[in-house]
Design a protein around this motif. Structure first.
Motif, PDB file in Angstrom:
ATOM      1  N   LEU A 272       0.859  -1.179   0.000  1.00 33.72           N
ATOM      2  CA  LEU A 272       0.000   0.000   0.000  1.00 33.72           C
ATOM      3  C   LEU A 272       0.893   1.226   0.000  1.00 33.72           C
ATOM      4  O   LEU A 272       1.631   1.464   0.962  1.00 33.72           O
ATOM      5  CB  LEU A 272      -0.908   0.010   1.230  1.00 33.72           C
ATOM      6  CG  LEU A 272      -1.762  -1.244   1.465  1.00 33.72           C
ATOM      7  CD1 LEU A 272      -2.505  -1.136   2.793  1.00 33.72           C
ATOM      8  CD2 LEU A 272      -2.744  -1.463   0.320  1.00 33.72           C
ATOM      9  N   LYS A 273       0.848   2.025  -1.068  1.00 33.73           N
ATOM     10  CA  LYS A 273       1.711   3.198  -1.185  1.00 33.73           C
ATOM     11  C   LYS A 273       0.884   4.433  -1.536  1.00 33.73           C
ATOM     12  O   LYS A 273      -0.043   4.368  -2.349  1.00 33.73           O
ATOM     13  CB  LYS A 273       2.799   2.976  -2.233  1.00 33.73           C
ATOM     14  CG  LYS A 273       3.851   1.971  -1.805  1.00 33.73           C
ATOM     15  CD  LYS A 273       5.050   1.994  -2.724  1.00 33.73           C
ATOM     16  CE  LYS A 273       6.162   1.090  -2.207  1.00 33.73           C
ATOM     17  NZ  LYS A 273       7.381   1.155  -3.045  1.00 33.73           N
ATOM     18  N   ARG A 274       1.288   5.538  -0.926  1.00 30.00           N
ATOM     19  CA  ARG A 274       0.605   6.812  -1.140  1.00 30.00           C
ATOM     20  C   ARG A 274       1.643   7.835  -1.583  1.00 30.00           C
ATOM     21  O   ARG A 274       2.635   8.082  -0.889  1.00 30.00           O
ATOM     22  CB  ARG A 274      -0.065   7.254   0.161  1.00 30.00           C
ATOM     23  CG  ARG A 274      -1.077   8.394   0.028  1.00 30.00           C
ATOM     24  CD  ARG A 274      -1.762   8.586   1.381  1.00 30.00           C
ATOM     25  NE  ARG A 274      -2.757   9.641   1.363  1.00 30.00           N
ATOM     26  CZ  ARG A 274      -4.047   9.463   1.118  1.00 30.00           C
ATOM     27  NH1 ARG A 274      -4.489   8.237   0.881  1.00 30.00           N
ATOM     28  NH2 ARG A 274      -4.900  10.476   1.132  1.00 30.00           N
ATOM     29  N   ALA A 275       1.420   8.433  -2.742  1.00 33.08           N
ATOM     30  CA  ALA A 275       2.371   9.409  -3.275  1.00 33.08           C
ATOM     31  C   ALA A 275       2.359  10.676  -2.440  1.00 33.08           C
ATOM     32  O   ALA A 275       1.333  11.065  -1.869  1.00 33.08           O
ATOM     33  CB  ALA A 275       2.021   9.734  -4.719  1.00 33.08           C
ATOM     34  N   ALA A 276       3.491  11.345  -2.359  1.00 31.56           N
ATOM     35  CA  ALA A 276       3.590  12.608  -1.621  1.00 31.56           C
ATOM     36  C   ALA A 276       2.593  13.614  -2.175  1.00 31.56           C
ATOM     37  O   ALA A 276       2.416  13.739  -3.387  1.00 31.56           O
ATOM     38  CB  ALA A 276       5.008  13.161  -1.721  1.00 31.56           C
ATOM     39  N   GLY A 277       1.929  14.330  -1.268  1.00 24.49           N
ATOM     40  CA  GLY A 277       0.981  15.359  -1.666  1.00 24.49           C
ATOM     41  C   GLY A 277      -0.432  14.869  -1.908  1.00 24.49           C
ATOM     42  O   GLY A 277      -1.326  15.674  -2.188  1.00 24.49           O
ATOM     43  N   THR A 278      -0.657  13.572  -1.789  1.00 20.81           N
ATOM     44  CA  THR A 278      -2.012  13.034  -1.964  1.00 20.81           C
ATOM     45  C   THR A 278      -2.891  13.461  -0.798  1.00 20.81           C
ATOM     46  O   THR A 278      -2.491  13.346   0.360  1.00 20.81           O
ATOM     47  CB  THR A 278      -1.974  11.499  -2.055  1.00 20.81           C
ATOM     48  OG1 THR A 278      -1.114  11.113  -3.127  1.00 20.81           O
ATOM     49  CG2 THR A 278      -3.359  10.924  -2.294  1.00 20.81           C
ATOM     50  N   VAL A 279      -4.089  13.963  -1.080  1.00 14.54           N
ATOM     51  CA  VAL A 279      -4.995  14.415  -0.022  1.00 14.54           C
ATOM     52  C   VAL A 279      -6.225  13.523   0.021  1.00 14.54           C
ATOM     53  O   VAL A 279      -6.605  12.899  -0.974  1.00 14.54           O
ATOM     54  CB  VAL A 279      -5.426  15.887  -0.215  1.00 14.54           C
ATOM     55  CG1 VAL A 279      -4.221  16.807  -0.182  1.00 14.54           C
ATOM     56  CG2 VAL A 279      -6.194  16.065  -1.521  1.00 14.54           C
TER      57      VAL A 279
END
Length: 401
Positions: A272-279
């Protein structure tokens, strides 16, 4: 005699040239066509490019097959569109790594169509007091019943299938769609090497049932990457990869309609990965954690990589975390009660291991009995092999794996 040999050589050269031409591969040309209305007769759609018009329904007793490499395109200017497998119908869509079957939308705008919806009669649990088998009504606007007692329901076989730009939401919680929606789908159904790409709702949602999914990619979906409810209990899930970017909620949202059940799904090899800046999509509540358990959700999860679930400062300040427990009942019965297992978990670029979603309790590593919480630095997460099935417009979806 020399003239004879020369003539033979010329003849051999001509023969060889003809043989080479005969061996040239025949390029199969795609057929063109439109798919609409109710499909009441079994049919094989040959390799081709098809337009999907309207909410197409595969009726009970009907098997619809798409040949590998086919592309099926909806067009939002024609109105609501989707492919629905009704209870008793079957969808056979078996592509390959380099010849996937692609369901997409002409405008390439997220939320433009309804995706693939499948109905079965496998068990669901949405009430602690109702007798089995239980049933519910779908939230896709079709208002169809789902639920039953057939754990081995077979809705067909999906292999190397990609759904793009789906997740159409017309009325929240009453008429909304995902990339893939599985209502009471059973363990006789095959789900392997599937991609849900840039939808406006969940990538994959399971509404009860017993089906399992292997090699699943949820990429760039605006709500949850993986979501389930109604006591879904697939036992053979592996290699799930979520990549969240721009706008997204949970990596996995897990609930069981408030029923303190004794079973849950099993998933191994998760990234599970979330890119920087994702809101987070909804600014009214915390929805940016990797995994959320609520309403008695539980299960057994192992070999997990969680990365990038950072705190959000704008437009609303929220703390990011690896695991959120939303309510006291889920904490008491599922965490402390030993029905949530998270083992071999590697967490990076995520400031909080645990988020408490309500007052009256605090989640910590000590909350999990025995070895039910197992942090590590050696988890490997999902293991997936690339190809055209995981490539969109030249972008390799596995580049961030």
């Amino acid at each position: 005699m020399k003239k004879v040999f020369y003539a033979i050589a010329i003849a051999a050269s001509i023969f060889t040239g003809c043989s080479s031409d005969d061996d040239d591969p025949i390029v199969k040309q795609p057929v063109e066509g439109e798919i609409s209305g109710e499909l009441a007769t079994s049919k094989v759609f040959a390799y081709g490019n098809y337009t999907l018009k309207g909410m197409v329904k595969i009726k009970s007793g009907v098997t619809i097959t798409f040949e590998k490499g086919s592309t099926i395109t909806a067009d939002k200017t024609n109105g609501e569109a989707g492919l629905i497998v009704l209870l008793g119908g079957k969808l056979i869509a078996e592509g390959t790594a380099d010849e996937p079957i692609v369901f997409t939308e002409k405008s390439k705008v997220a939320g433009s169509w309804a995706g693939i919806i499948m109905y079965g009669d496998a068990p669901i649990v949405n009430s602690a007091t109702a007798p089995a088998p239980q049933s519910a009504k779908s939230e896709d606007g079709l208002d169809l019943p789902y639920g039953g007692s057939n754990e081995q329901h077979n809705g067909g076989s999906l292999k190397y299938v990609r759904v793009e730009y789906a997740g159409q939401v017309i009325t929240s919680n009453k008429k909304e769609h995902n990339g893939f929606s599985f209502y009471s789908v059973g363990a006789g159904t095959t789900l392997e090497n599937l991609v849900s790409y840039k939808g406006n709702d969940d990538g994959f949602e399971f509404y009860g049932g017993t089906v399992s999914g292997k090699n699943l990619i949820s990429y760039g979906n605006s709500d949850d990457s993986f979501d389930w409810q109604d006591g879904w209990k697939g036992q053979n899930n592996s290699n799930w990869f979520a990549y969240q970017t721009v706008k997204a909620n949970y990596g996995m949202e897990i609930e069981a309609k408030g029923v303190n059940n004794a079973f849950g799904p099993k998933v191994t090899n998760i990234t599970l990965k979330r890119a920087a800046g994702t809101v987070t999509e909804d600014q009214s509540e915390i929805q940016l954690d990797a995994i959320q358990f609520k309403a008695q959700g539980n299960g057994d999860y192992s070999n997990i990589i969680i990365d990038g679930y950072a705190s959000q400062t704008t437009p609303t300040a929220f703390n990011g975390g690896a695991v959120q427990i939303k309510d006291v009942a889920t904490y008491d019965n599922q965490v402390v009660g030993g029905k949530i297992k998270l083992t071999n978990v590697k967490v990076t670029n995520t400031p909080n291991l645990f988020i408490t979603g309500a007052t009256g309790f605090t989640v910590s590593a000590a909350s999990f009995p025995g070895t039910n919480w197992g942090p590590t630095t050696t988890a490997t997460g999902a293991a997936l092999t690339g190809g055209k099935w995981a490539t969109v417009d030249g972008v390799n979806l596995l580049a961030n794996l």
